[in-house]
Structures are given as structure tokens and as C-alpha cells.
Scaffold this motif. Structure first.
Motif, PDB file in Angstrom:
ATOM      1  N   PHE A   1      -4.494  -0.177  -4.726  1.00  0.00           N
ATOM      2  CA  PHE A   1      -5.917  -0.469  -4.558  1.00  0.00           C
ATOM      3  C   PHE A   1      -6.159  -1.908  -4.110  1.00  0.00           C
ATOM      4  CE2 PHE A   1     -10.020  -1.952  -6.137  1.00  0.00           C
ATOM      5  CZ  PHE A   1     -10.862  -1.032  -5.545  1.00  0.00           C
TER       6      PHE A   1
ATOM      7  N   LEU B   1       0.832  -1.200   0.000  1.00  0.00           N
ATOM      8  CA  LEU B   1       0.000   0.000   0.000  1.00  0.00           C
ATOM      9  C   LEU B   1       0.873   1.259   0.000  1.00  0.00           C
ATOM     10  CD1 LEU B   1      -2.978  -0.234   2.491  1.00  0.00           C
ATOM     11  CD2 LEU B   1      -2.832   1.222   0.508  1.00  0.00           C
TER      12      LEU B   1
ATOM     13  N   SER C   1     -13.350  -1.181   9.396  1.00  0.00           N
ATOM     14  CA  SER C   1     -12.421  -2.128   8.794  1.00  0.00           C
ATOM     15  C   SER C   1     -11.520  -1.500   7.739  1.00  0.00           C
ATOM     16  CB  SER C   1     -13.200  -3.269   8.137  1.00  0.00           C
ATOM     17  OG  SER C   1     -14.139  -3.799   9.032  1.00  0.00           O
ATOM     18  N   ILE C   2     -11.974  -0.404   7.134  1.00  0.00           N
ATOM     19  CA  ILE C   2     -11.160   0.191   6.068  1.00  0.00           C
ATOM     20  C   ILE C   2     -10.057   1.034   6.682  1.00  0.00           C
ATOM     21  CG2 ILE C   2     -11.190   1.830   4.165  1.00  0.00           C
ATOM     22  CD1 ILE C   2     -14.017   0.892   3.575  1.00  0.00           C
ATOM     23  N   PRO C   3      -8.803   0.697   6.383  1.00  0.00           N
ATOM     24  CA  PRO C   3      -7.720   1.474   6.974  1.00  0.00           C
ATOM     25  C   PRO C   3      -7.669   2.890   6.402  1.00  0.00           C
ATOM     26  CG  PRO C   3      -6.860  -0.244   5.528  1.00  0.00           C
ATOM     27  CD  PRO C   3      -8.327  -0.405   5.545  1.00  0.00           C
TER      28      PRO C   3
ATOM     29  N   LEU D   1      -7.200   7.068  -1.603  1.00  0.00           N
ATOM     30  CA  LEU D   1      -8.249   6.909  -2.610  1.00  0.00           C
ATOM     31  C   LEU D   1      -9.129   8.155  -2.687  1.00  0.00           C
ATOM     32  CD1 LEU D   1      -9.442   3.214  -2.239  1.00  0.00           C
ATOM     33  CD2 LEU D   1      -8.057   4.221  -4.042  1.00  0.00           C
TER      34      LEU D   1
ATOM     35  N   TRP E   1      -5.617   3.596   3.467  1.00  0.00           N
ATOM     36  CA  TRP E   1      -6.090   3.165   2.150  1.00  0.00           C
ATOM     37  C   TRP E   1      -7.170   4.123   1.649  1.00  0.00           C
ATOM     38  CZ3 TRP E   1     -10.617  -0.123   0.590  1.00  0.00           C
ATOM     39  CH2 TRP E   1     -10.513  -0.543  -0.746  1.00  0.00           C
TER      40      TRP E   1
ATOM     41  N   GLY F   1      -4.979  -2.937  -0.567  1.00  0.00           N
ATOM     42  CA  GLY F   1      -5.850  -2.268   0.396  1.00  0.00           C
ATOM     43  C   GLY F   1      -7.220  -2.918   0.465  1.00  0.00           C
ATOM     44  N   LEU F   2      -7.731  -3.290  -0.704  1.00  0.00           N
ATOM     45  CA  LEU F   2      -9.051  -3.920  -0.763  1.00  0.00           C
ATOM     46  C   LEU F   2      -9.058  -5.230   0.030  1.00  0.00           C
ATOM     47  CD1 LEU F   2     -11.916  -3.923  -2.074  1.00  0.00           C
ATOM     48  CD2 LEU F   2     -10.925  -5.321  -3.894  1.00  0.00           C
TER      49      LEU F   2
ATOM     50  N   LEU G   1      -6.964  -6.160   2.337  1.00  0.00           N
ATOM     51  CA  LEU G   1      -6.761  -5.836   3.746  1.00  0.00           C
ATOM     52  C   LEU G   1      -8.106  -5.483   4.387  1.00  0.00           C
ATOM     53  CD1 LEU G   1      -5.010  -5.064   6.201  1.00  0.00           C
ATOM     54  CD2 LEU G   1      -4.605  -2.861   5.136  1.00  0.00           C
ATOM     55  N   ALA G   2      -8.839  -4.594   3.724  1.00  0.00           N
ATOM     56  CA  ALA G   2     -10.122  -4.157   4.272  1.00  0.00           C
ATOM     57  C   ALA G   2     -11.105  -5.326   4.365  1.00  0.00           C
ATOM     58  CB  ALA G   2     -10.701  -3.035   3.417  1.00  0.00           C
TER      59      ALA G   2
END
Lengths: 322, 340
Positions: free
Chosen positions: A289, A272, B145-147, B154, B150, A292-293, A295-296
Motif C-alpha cells: 500500500f 509493490l 496517476s494511479i498505477p 487493492l 497498485w 504504491g501510495l 508512487l501515485a
């Protein structure tokens, strides 16, 4: 003993039957969101373990994942097309599914391998803090008095730092690297487990059957291992699940800040960072992307499952879990 | 009412914790490998120079003497001088100007989180088990959950680079700095208002919007979750049924009687996660290149500027502990049963 006549019948009930009878599992399995979370985790696990096995067997060349010989800026967008529509239309005939990074390494393979790293380091972090926390929490609850005070006040001190800050402080002392990040986060999470386990253990210790066991002359370790631990298992599991997601995200955060994974490692956090540095602003979105995706999604899986588990928990134990 | 005895008890409990925190912060420097004097004196320093620095910093004294000195200094808010980043400047004055930047960001993020989190939680509870509820619950969990590292890039890519609506980084447009940034509180929004500089206020707000939103998503997620479960809890209470039985409509009952009581646990969540919001600010600052206390800490760790590390960590722990204390006191004020 008079109960002996009843036991054989009970023994015959298999493990599966006993699981099925557990209100915790029944409740959990009826929660669609939790099942979705579990599926996500399974998917990521299969991905990670599969890629690791492929490397192990030799189907996949690990050097290909780490290769740094193409030091110059040379990259391919996903399926050779940087636009989303182009990517979707050429999915069938595609060389680099997620494109490549600036060193021409395949982002798809690296992301898959990242799943293995996230699970590996996440598991160690959670396992270590669970073991430490369970040990400290049980001892504190069981012995009480000054032992309880010393342990729990120490935990309070550790809990008075925002978690990422404490991890950074530990990193400042012991240096950087993934294993050191694991160590730092173990220190950060242990107090949470200690607190949960102490709370749960205290409730168990109040029960009359424990008193009876003690009265019958059971030793400390026997009471702890046979009664306190099995009965605190549910809150411990919930806490572990919730912390698993946190551990993965925090490990990535430490890597992102430059204190975790080092150059070349196909860990999501590092990919990332590099992906953002090397091109996100210039529209080379795929490098950061996809890691990160995933990971999320992984963290979401653990959070959904953990949340469902907490809801399914015996209300008596619910207070114990943060 | 909240009894004085309870406040006193809570303050007393704070003493050993703060003592432990300070001890831990002290040990940051003394557990780390290497000689701090070489960091201060620089790589090319001679043995003589290093000895002088050791002398000046008192590094040759026994550890317990250094410990005692650190504690005495800390109580008097003397945290030493920066070694590398702002060489020679007292740590407290560095923190004095960096902290408001981070605080401003965290507070704005918190406001955004409350503004969105509470309504979403209420709607989710009222429409329990409908598709709206499911969506907002998954949305809330996704938010956690979304860091940030990241979603931040975006968001920059989408709103700043592609659409060009917001600046990509920083706190002010270069032009707005003409005449120097105001230095009253250190928080740009407040300072520009104090000076009556509306243009600068708008510019600062324009820069803060995306970072605050990114942080806000996280706190929104936690708040809406708590709001939902707390609202559902309250709905089961007798007084709601009574109000309902009197013939009052369901929605009015919920909003008039339910909300007030349901907000109590939400207040605690808002307080408790303010600490993690400050932690999240470290990441957000790095993403948006805002030179607040978070970036300061990251730089200090990279450069081995230990007094700054100690000061930052101590400050975060202090704020975190204080916020938790205030939350506990507020909670027992709102619900006196808690004191027992």
C-alpha cells in the motif's frame, strides 16, 4: 547600433524581475492545482534526497534497507497493529511506522529511499530523452528535406507502438535491470520530444527575426542555440514534466512485470510486486500500500504541474505538446 | 465528406511506417544476444542438434536473406512457430486465440471509460471552477496517476477478498468450463451469447467486471479531461452565444448545440488512447491473471520465445496504427477542415 542605448536599462532588470514579467509563470503560479502538484514534488524530493543523505552520512544504515538475512516469513504490521484504527491510534508510540515487509525490513524507510530511486532513474530517463529528442527535433526542423524525413519517419515508427509494448520489446532484446529499463524508456520517450521540439522549432523559424539573423550571416548553430532553443524552451519543459510522471510509472510497471528492479532493491515498483505477492491477498496490505501510495502521489504531482504548465503555455505553442 | 485522395494519401503514408515497424520487429531477434537455436533445441541439446535447428530456421543464411524471408513471410501472415510456450504451434494461431481475450477486456474498459468520462467532463465544464469541477479534475488526474498494478490489487483486496463480491482472478468459474469453453470468436462474452449460454455469459461478465473497471478508470480520466476542455472551447463560440441570445436556457444550449461539436476531439482521444488501453491490458492481465496477449508477451520475454515476442509486438503495432488511421479519418469526416 541604435538599440544599444536601450539595452543597459534592460540589463539592469534582474533575473527575478524577468521571471515575474513572464506571462507563463504568472499564469502558472495562479493555478492552485499546479502549485499543489509542485508542493507534492518538492515534498517527495526532500524525502528522497533526505533519505539518501542520511544513508550517505551514515545516520541510516543502507544494509538495514536491503537486509535479506531474515529470509523466513517474519513481519510486523504498521505500529504492531494491522487494522487502520489501531494504526491511527498508536501513531505516537510506534516502532515500524509503515510496518515491515516479509523480510522484516522497515517499509517506511524503504519507501522513503524509493523516492530517491524514482527521482534518480526518472531524471535520467527524462533528461536523456529530452536531450536526444531536442537534438533530433531541432535538426529535423532546421535542415528540413531528407534529413527531416529520415528522422521523423523513424520517430513515426517508434510512435506506432504502445509505449509499454515498445519498452517490453527493448527489454526482450537487451535484458532486464533498472538501467536497461531506463534505456528502453528513453527510446520510447525520445520521439515525443523530437515531435514537440520540431513543431516548436518550425514555428520559431517562421519568425522574421530569425530570417534577419540568417540574413546577417549567423551560422546554423548560432541560430539554433541563440534563437530556436530558447524559444522552444516552454513546450520542452511542459513535455518533460508530463513525461517525468510517465517515466516513474513506467519504470515501476517494468519492475512490476519483472523486467526492471531486481530482488532487494527498495524501488517502489519492486516493493509493490513483492508486497502483492507476499501478502496483499492475506490482508497484509501495508507492504504494497505505502510504496504504491507514494508512487501515485509523485506521479500525480508531476501530472498536476505539467497540466498547469500546459494551460499556461502560449497558445501558439500549445498545439505542439501532446 | 472525406475525399478519396486523402484516404489514399494516408494509406500511402502508412507503407513506410509499417515497413519500419516490421524491420524493428525483425531486429528484435537479431539484436538479442545468444544463439536462438539453443533456445529452440533446449539446454541439453548436442552440437549436432543445434546445427540442425540452425539449418531448419535458416539462421546460417546472411542477415539480408533472413530479412527478406521474414518480410515475405510477414506479408503472408506467416510469423513462424512458437519456440517454447506453445512449441511448434504457428504464432498466428496462438495470437488468433489470445488476442480476442485482450481485445474484449480493452473494449469493455473503453466502454466503462466512455460511460463515466463523458458525463463527468460535461458536468465539470458546466460547473467550471466550482468545487465539483476541481474535484473531478483532480479525480481525473489521479486516475491517470494511479498505477493499474497498485489499484488492481487493492480493488481485488476490497471487492473480492474482503467483500467477496467478485472473483479474484481468471475468466470463468471452474464449473462453467464443463463441456469446454466455447471457441467461436475467442471472446467469452460473444461466444457464450452465440451459444445461448446465459449462465456462462453472466459468469464471464462477473469475472471481467473488476479488470474492466480498473482499465476503465484510466480511460475515463483521459476522456473526462478532453471532454471538459473541448466543451469549454465550444462554449466560447458565436453560435452558442446566438442560441443563448435567442432565449434558450444555458444547459439546453450546451447539451443541444455544444455537446455535438465538443464530442469531435473527444472521439480522437477515445481512439488514440485505445492503443495505450491495449498496453494497460498487459498490466491488468498480469494483476488479474487473465491469460490474454499481455501475459503471453510477458511469458515469452521471460522464456525467450522470440517468434511470439515478434508476433505480439507486430500485432500491437498494427492495431495501434490502424486505430490511429481510423481516428484520423473519422476526425476529418467530422471536421472537413482538418484535411488541409
Amino acid at each position: 547600433m541604435s538599440t544599444e542605448t536601450a539595452t543597459p536599462e534592460r540589463e539592469e532588470r534582474g533575473f527575478v524581475d524577468r521571471l515575474r514579467a513572464s506571462p507563463f509563470l504568472t499564469e502558472l503560479l495562479s493555478n492552485r492545482l499546479a502549485i499543489f502538484g509542485l508542493s507534492l514534488i518538492l515534498l517527495i524530493t526532500v524525502m528522497g534526497v533526505g533519505t539518501r543523505l542520511a544513508v550517505f552520512v551514515g545516520v541510516l544504515d543502507f544494509g538495514q534497507l536491503l537486509d535479506t538475512q531474515f529470509a523466513q516469513q517474519q513481519y510486523y504490521p504498521p505500529c504492531g497493529d494491522a487494522t487502520l484504527t489501531g494504526w491511527l491510534s498508536s501513531l505516537g508510540s510506534c516502532q515500524h511506522f509503515f510496518g515491515t515487509d516479509a523480510q522484516r525490513r522497515d517499509v517506511f524507510l524503504r519507501t522513503m529511499y524509493g523516492a530517491w530511486l524514482a527521482l534518480k532513474y526518472g531524471t535520467v530517463t527524462v533528461a536523456a530523452s529530452t536531450v536526444l529528442g531536442v537534438g533530433l527535433g531541432t535538426v529535423a526542423a532546421y535542415y528540413g528535406g531528407w534529413i527531416d524525413n529520415v528522422i521523423m519517419r523513424t520517430m513515426d515508427v517508434l510512435l506506432s507502438f504502445p509505449s509499454l509494448l515498445l519498452a517490453l520489446a527493448v527489454v526482450a532484446v537487451f535484458g532486464t535491470g533498472l538501467w536497461k529499463a531506463v534505456f528502453a524508456l528513453t527510446l520510447v520517450y525520445t520521439p515525443r520530444f523530437a515531435r514537440v521540439v520540431r513543431g516548436a522549432a518550425l514555428k520559431v523559424l517562421e519568425d522574421e527575426y530569425v530570417e534577419a539573423t540568417v540574413a546577417l550571416g549567423a551560422r546554423d548553430w548560432r541560430v539554433i542555440v541563440r534563437h530556436v532553443l530558447p524559444n522552444s524552451l516552454a513546450p520542452i519543459t511542459v513535455q518533460s514534466t508530463l513525461n517525468f510522471g510517465l517515466a516513474i510509472i513506467d519504470l515501476a510497471a517494468l519492475s512490476f512485470l519483472g523486467f526492471g528492479a531486481t530482488a532487494g532493491t527498495p524501488s517502489w515498483g519492486w516493493m509493490l510486486t513483492k508486497g502483492v505477492e507476499n501478502g496483499l491477498i492475506n490482508g497484509l496490505w501495508w507492504m504494497s500500500f505505502f510504496p504504491g501510495l507514494f508512487l501515485a502521489l509523485t506521479v500525480l504531482g508531476f501530472n498536476l504541474l505539467g497540466d498547469g504548465m500546459r494551460d499556461a503555455l502560449d497558445p501558439r505553442m500549445q498545439d505542439a505538446v501532446d | 465528406m472525406i475525399s478519396k485522395r486523402y484516404i489514399f494519401k494516408r494509406l500511402l503514408l502508412l507503407v513506410p511506417v509499417l515497413f519500419g515497424v516490421a524491420t524493428l520487429v525483425f531486429s528484435i531477434l537479431h539484436l538479442s544476444p545468444g544463439n536462438p537455436a539453443t533456445v529452440v533445441a533446449g539446454q541439453q541439446a548436442s552440437a549436432e542438434e543445434i546445427r540442425q535447428v540452425e539449418q531448419r530456421l535458416g539462421l546460417n543464411d546472411p542477415v539480408w536473406v533472413q530479412y527478406g524471408r521474414f518480410m515475405l513471410d510477414a506479408v503472408q501472415l506467416n510469423l513462424g512457430e512458437s519456440w517454447v510456450i506453445r512449441k511448434g504451434e504457428p504464432v498466428t494461431s496462438v495470437l488468433r486465440w489470445k488476442f480476442p481475450i485482450t481485445l474484449e477486456l480493452a473494449v469493455l474498459g473503453q466502454i466503462a471509460g466512455i460511460m463515466f468520462g463523458i458525463p463527468i467532463g460535461i458536468v465539470s465544464a458546466i460547473k467550471q471552477d466550482t468545487i465539483t469541477d476541481h474535484l473531478s479534475r483532480v479525480g481525473a488526474l489521479s486516475g491517470i496517476s494511479i498505477p493499474i498494478f497498485w489499484s488492481g490489487p487493492l480493488v481485488i483486496l476490497l471487492f473480492s477478498v474482503s467483500l467477496g463480491w467478485f472473483p479474484t482472478s481468471g475468466r470463468l468459474t471452474q464449473r462453467a468450463y464443463e463441456g469446454g469453453a466455447p471457441q467461436t470468436t475467442g471472446a467469452l462474452l460473444v461466444d457464450s451469447l452465440l451459444e445461448g449460454n446465459i449462465i456462462m455469459f453472466i459468469d464471464a461478465a462477473w469475472h471481467l467486471f473488476l479488470p474492466a473497471m480498473v482499465i476503465g478508470i484510466y480511460s475515463m480520466a483521459l476522456i473526462s479531461r478532453m471532454m471538459r476542455s473541448s466543451m469549454l472551447e465550444v462554449v466560447r463560440q458565436d453560435y452558442i452565444r446566438t442560441a443563448h441570445a435567442k432565449g434558450q436556457g444555458r444547459k439546453i444550449t450546451l447539451l443541444k448545440h455544444g455537446l455535438r461539436n465538443a464530442l469531435i476531439p473527444v472521439v480522437t482521444v477515445i481512439g488514440i488512447q485505445f492503443g495505450s488501453l491495449l498496453g494497460g491490458a498487459v498490466l491488468t492481465e498480469t494483476v488479474f491473471n487473465i491469460r490474454g496477449i499481455g501475459m503471453l508477451l510477458v511469458d515469452a520475454i521471460t522464456d525467450g520465445d522470440y517468434p511470439i515476442i515478434q508476433g505480439t509486438v507486430l500485432l500491437f503495432a498494427l492495431v495501434f496504427t490502424m486505430v490511429n488511421l481510423i481516428v484520423d479519418l473519422t476526425y476529418s469526416y467530422l471536421d472537413p477542415r482538418i484535411e488541409q
